[in-house]
Design an enzyme around this catalytic site. Structure first.
Site, PDB file in Angstrom:
ATOM      1  N   TYR A   1     114.339  77.024  59.915  1.00 10.32           N
ATOM      2  CA  TYR A   1     115.027  78.321  59.848  1.00 10.32           C
ATOM      3  C   TYR A   1     115.569  78.721  61.209  1.00 10.32           C
ATOM      4  CZ  TYR A   1     113.123  79.621  55.245  1.00 10.32           C
ATOM      5  OH  TYR A   1     112.806  79.692  53.901  1.00 10.32           O
TER       6      TYR A   1
ATOM      7  N   MET B   1     106.760  79.749  55.866  1.00  5.83           N
ATOM      8  CA  MET B   1     105.583  80.235  55.127  1.00  5.83           C
ATOM      9  C   MET B   1     104.637  79.103  54.762  1.00  5.83           C
ATOM     10  SD  MET B   1     105.443  82.463  51.618  1.00  5.83           S
ATOM     11  CE  MET B   1     106.547  83.735  52.206  1.00  5.83           C
TER      12      MET B   1
ATOM     13  N   LYS C   1      81.237  90.600  61.396  1.00  5.10           N
ATOM     14  CA  LYS C   1      82.282  91.452  60.827  1.00  5.10           C
ATOM     15  C   LYS C   1      83.473  90.594  60.406  1.00  5.10           C
ATOM     16  CE  LYS C   1      84.056  92.325  65.500  1.00  5.10           C
ATOM     17  NZ  LYS C   1      83.950  93.240  66.656  1.00  5.10           N
TER      18      LYS C   1
ATOM     19  N   ARG D   1      87.411 104.398  72.618  1.00  2.04           N
ATOM     20  CA  ARG D   1      87.736 103.920  71.286  1.00  2.04           C
ATOM     21  C   ARG D   1      86.741 104.486  70.290  1.00  2.04           C
ATOM     22  NH1 ARG D   1      87.479  97.499  69.903  1.00  2.04           N
ATOM     23  NH2 ARG D   1      85.278  98.048  69.959  1.00  2.04           N
TER      24      ARG D   1
HETATM   25  C1  LIG Z   1      83.328  92.560  67.759  1.00  2.00           C
HETATM   26  C2  LIG Z   1      82.255  93.201  68.567  1.00  2.00           C
HETATM   27  C3  LIG Z   1      81.306  92.432  69.269  1.00  2.00           C
HETATM   28  C4  LIG Z   1      81.406  90.925  69.374  1.00  2.00           C
HETATM   29  O1  LIG Z   1      82.312  90.581  70.398  1.00  2.00           O
HETATM   30  P1  LIG Z   1      82.631  89.075  70.814  1.00  2.00           P
HETATM   31  O2  LIG Z   1      83.586  89.215  71.923  1.00  2.00           O
HETATM   32  O3  LIG Z   1      83.229  88.435  69.609  1.00  2.00           O
HETATM   33  O4  LIG Z   1      81.335  88.449  71.199  1.00  2.00           O
HETATM   34  C5  LIG Z   1      80.259  93.096  69.879  1.00  2.00           C
HETATM   35  N1  LIG Z   1      80.176  94.448  69.854  1.00  2.00           N
HETATM   36  C6  LIG Z   1      81.091  95.218  69.240  1.00  2.00           C
HETATM   37  C7  LIG Z   1      80.957  96.694  69.276  1.00  2.00           C
HETATM   38  C8  LIG Z   1      82.165  94.625  68.592  1.00  2.00           C
HETATM   39  O5  LIG Z   1      83.078  95.395  67.983  1.00  2.00           O
END
Ligand SMILES: *Cc1c(COP(=O)(O)O)cnc(C)c1O
Length: 374
Positions: free
Chosen positions: A264, A312, A40, A142
């Site tokens: 800054y 930046m 993802k 969630r």
């Molecule tokens: C992002 C995610 C993972 C992967 O988790 P990691 O901690 O990066 O291994 C697995 N399952 C779900 C549902 C996730 O959202």
């Protein structure tokens, strides 16, 4: 190389290290457990178009993404490259999107009763059974079926008549700390809930969950961060190989006097005669502003502190204590690599490796090492 062609910073992504991390995870799994991969957010910012084929070459056949858009792009890539693999969508189908999921052979997670009913309806309309994952909430609050909905589904097996349940999944909230009792509570709830539902393979573990031990593995695991070199555990040493390095260079060097301000907001003042090196990387590159006055960089293995605010496009390093021959304009500066790990940088910025990776900016020139044919 002409000066204009020099990138302000280079992000190198080691595809062989990702494949090695995949194999290391797989070694932990028994015969009956498949090792998927979570790609993802563009493979945690590292480029799903390169990372996913490298993982497929390492034997991965199950890819997880968050959204339907990500999944479509991945399926198109797999079709172009003749890669046969399942692509799962955590967010599940939305009412208007079922046709696209079917057209691109995507497998949604079904997270609530409405998604189950929509997907079953889409299956009847398509006149064939459709694959899906049933996601049950065991404590994250969630995504996933709530206990009431799981009970409903258990009593209404007909709701899944037209659905091939490829897996029942849940997600662990505290796996990064093996001593947290939440892990065992979620495991128990997962086993209980799974027993209500039609028999299907099960999936519970992310990267950290895999390290919790075989009772968390079930039939398919879903690692992400471990593949990309982050440490899944908060207290233990990282057993996974570093995947990325970020290198830039010194653009300018100056000597400043005691009391002189840097950057800054004048948040840093020289405690004595100080040599400052300016490096062309900033928060626009994902070098977080919270690293101001907290992070370190490396000059040929010598750690030097980031002083003053991250702006930046620039950071400033106190190189007073570094060997002078490493501190000329043009000298290489490592921001992440052999000396400063991804997790070091995340800790310095008050965040986690995941956020550092997914915020790496488009101005970094990406180069890939290893991979197929390398
Ligand atoms: C992002 C995610 C993972 C992967 O988790 P990691 O901690 O990066 O291994 C697995 N399952 C779900 C549902 C996730 O959202």
């Amino acid at each position: 190389m002409p000066a204009a062609a020099r990138p302000s910073a280079t992000l190198t992504i080691d595809l062989d290290a990702i494949a090695a991390n995949y194999r290391l995870l797989r070694e932990r799994l028994g015969e009956g457990t498949a090792c998927g991969a979570v790609v993802k957010a563009d493979a945690y910012g590292l480029g799903a178009d390169r990372v996913a084929p490298a993982l497929a070459a390492a034997g991965c056949r199950d890819f997880f993404v968050a959204t339907a858009d990500e999944a479509i792009v991945l399926r198109q890539l797999f079709r172009r490259q003749n890669i046969t693999a399942a692509v799962y969508v955590f967010l599940g189908p939305d009412p208007g999107g079922t046709k696209e999921l079917i057209a691109y052979e995507l497998t949604p997670a079904l997270n609530d009763r409405r998604q189950i009913e929509d997907w079953a309806k889409a299956a009847r309309a398509a006149d064939r059974a459709l694959d899906a994952i049933i996601h049950v909430d065991t404590g994250m609050s969630r995504l996933g079926l709530q206990p009431k909905e799981a009970t409903w589904l258990g009593a209404n097996a007909k709701a899944l008549e037209d659905v091939n349940v490829r897996a029942v999944m849940s997600h662990l909230a505290c796996a990064d700390d093996p001593d947290d009792p939440t892990n065992m509570e979620q495991l128990a709830r997962f086993i209980e809930t799974r027993a209500l539902l039609p028999a299907a393979p099960a999936s519970l573990a992310n990267s950290a969950g895999i390290l919790l031990g075989p009772e968390y593995h079930f039939q398919i695991v879903r690692p992400g961060i471990a593949l990309y070199g982050g440490n899944p555990l908060i207290h233990d040493n990282n057993i996974f190989s570093q995947v990325i390095s970020i290198k830039s260079f010194i653009a300018q060097v100056r000597d400043v006097d005691t009391g002189q301000a840097v950057g800054y907001g004048a948040t840093h003042r020289a405690a004595g005669p100080t040599r400052i090196a300016t490096v062309p990387v900033g928060y626009a590159d994902g070098y977080l502003r919270s690293l101001s006055n907290h992070a370190a960089a490396s000059l040929g293995g010598v750690r030097v502190p980031v002083v003053g605010r991250v702006s930046m496009d620039l950071i400033t390093l106190d190189v007073t204590a570094a060997p002078p021959d490493l501190c000329h304009p043009g000298c290489t500066v490592e921001l992440i690599g052999d000396t400063i790990t991804l997790d070091d940088l995340a800790a310095a910025g008050g965040t986690i490796s995941y956020e550092i990776l997914t915020r790496l900016g488009p101005r970094l020139r990406r180069t890939y090492a290893g991979g197929q044919g390398a």
